[in-house]
Design an enzyme around this catalytic site. Structure first.
Site, PDB file in Angstrom:
ATOM      1  N   LEU A  15       0.892  -1.161   0.000  1.00 29.82           N
ATOM      2  CA  LEU A  15       0.000   0.000   0.000  1.00 29.82           C
ATOM      3  C   LEU A  15       0.925   1.204   0.000  1.00 29.82           C
ATOM      4  O   LEU A  15       1.888   1.241   0.763  1.00 29.82           O
ATOM      5  CB  LEU A  15      -0.888   0.028   1.252  1.00 29.82           C
ATOM      6  CG  LEU A  15      -1.983  -1.037   1.367  1.00 29.82           C
ATOM      7  CD1 LEU A  15      -2.696  -0.923   2.713  1.00 29.82           C
ATOM      8  CD2 LEU A  15      -2.980  -0.908   0.236  1.00 29.82           C
ATOM      9  N   ASP A  16       0.642   2.214  -0.838  1.00 35.80           N
ATOM     10  CA  ASP A  16       1.529   3.380  -0.853  1.00 35.80           C
ATOM     11  C   ASP A  16       1.429   4.128   0.476  1.00 35.80           C
ATOM     12  O   ASP A  16       0.532   3.878   1.280  1.00 35.80           O
ATOM     13  CB  ASP A  16       1.251   4.274  -2.068  1.00 35.80           C
ATOM     14  CG  ASP A  16      -0.115   4.911  -2.049  1.00 35.80           C
ATOM     15  OD1 ASP A  16      -0.427   5.626  -1.072  1.00 35.80           O
ATOM     16  OD2 ASP A  16      -0.862   4.722  -3.018  1.00 35.80           O
ATOM     17  N   ALA A  17       2.347   5.035   0.705  1.00 35.70           N
ATOM     18  CA  ALA A  17       2.440   5.715   2.005  1.00 35.70           C
ATOM     19  C   ALA A  17       1.155   6.434   2.391  1.00 35.70           C
ATOM     20  O   ALA A  17       0.807   6.499   3.570  1.00 35.70           O
ATOM     21  CB  ALA A  17       3.620   6.689   2.003  1.00 35.70           C
ATOM     22  N   ASP A  18       0.420   6.967   1.405  1.00 29.46           N
ATOM     23  CA  ASP A  18      -0.792   7.725   1.705  1.00 29.46           C
ATOM     24  C   ASP A  18      -2.036   6.851   1.833  1.00 29.46           C
ATOM     25  O   ASP A  18      -3.079   7.329   2.259  1.00 29.46           O
ATOM     26  CB  ASP A  18      -1.049   8.770   0.614  1.00 29.46           C
ATOM     27  CG  ASP A  18       0.062   9.809   0.564  1.00 29.46           C
ATOM     28  OD1 ASP A  18       0.629  10.125   1.628  1.00 29.46           O
ATOM     29  OD2 ASP A  18       0.369  10.295  -0.538  1.00 29.46           O
ATOM     30  N   THR A  19      -1.962   5.594   1.422  1.00 28.72           N
ATOM     31  CA  THR A  19      -3.108   4.698   1.484  1.00 28.72           C
ATOM     32  C   THR A  19      -3.122   3.991   2.834  1.00 28.72           C
ATOM     33  O   THR A  19      -2.087   3.538   3.318  1.00 28.72           O
ATOM     34  CB  THR A  19      -3.069   3.669   0.335  1.00 28.72           C
ATOM     35  OG1 THR A  19      -3.088   4.377  -0.903  1.00 28.72           O
ATOM     36  CG2 THR A  19      -4.254   2.724   0.391  1.00 28.72           C
TER      37      THR A  19
END
Length: 182
Positions: free
Chosen positions: A46-50
């Site tokens: 999951l990307d850092a913002d998700t």
């Protein structure tokens, strides 16, 4: 050598945490959040913002099958986007959108709720390319404001709070095995 017992945990990944074991930039990592006596690795990314559901395990066979698109394991996301969402967006996403790394189609799409110019949509797909949900929604004119993964196959995030971990139940592990024919 005695094989290490298999471990399966669910993390509600908070924003700002990277899905890796070590980060050269010194950002907090998901492995750092999972203070576990056994080494576990994230299943997918999951990307850092998700935010949302991230499985971690030391079961390599299961991890491989859960992340490989040929096994068709669905991942469900809730995305908040700018509204309104045109009636044909779901059809366009199901038929497939050409991204810079090839075509991708969602398995399912629906509008969940809308208020004050923002719309909550559910996106279900079995592919896990980098930033695929964000790129898909941006491609149809709806950049993501926030994104949370709420399920991987049969395993649900539920009311688990961000940053918290819990072991998977034996029923959840069995359901994951069944989902990937193990």
């Amino acid at each position: 050598v005695v094989p290490e017992p298999l471990t399966y945990v669910l993390l509600h990944k908070p924003a700002g945490v990277v899905t890796t074991a070590r980060d050269p930039q010194g950002r907090p990592t998901v492995v750092g959040l999972v203070a576990h006596e056994r080494r576990v690795v994230p299943v997918g990314r999951l990307d850092a913002d998700t935010t949302g559901l991230l499985l971690l395990t030391n079961d390599g066979d299961l991890a491989h099958r859960l992340t490989h698109p040929s096994y068709g394991v669905e991942k469900t996301y809730l995305a908040e986007v700018q509204g309104p969402v045109a009636r044909d967006v779901g059809k366009r996403l199901r038929e497939g959108v050409l991204l810079d790394d090839g075509p991708v189609a969602v398995d399912r799409f629906r509008v969940v709720d809308s208020a004050a110019g923002k719309v909550l949509v559910e996106v279900v797909l079995h592919e896990g390319r980098k930033h695929v949900v964000r790129r898909l929604l941006a491609a149809v004119g709806h950049p993501v404001l926030s994104l949370v993964r709420v399920s991987v196959g049969p395993v649900q995030l539920g009311a688990q709070r961000p940053g918290k971990i819990r072991p998977l139940t034996s029923q959840e592990v069995a359901a994951l095995y069944a989902a990937v024919d193990l």
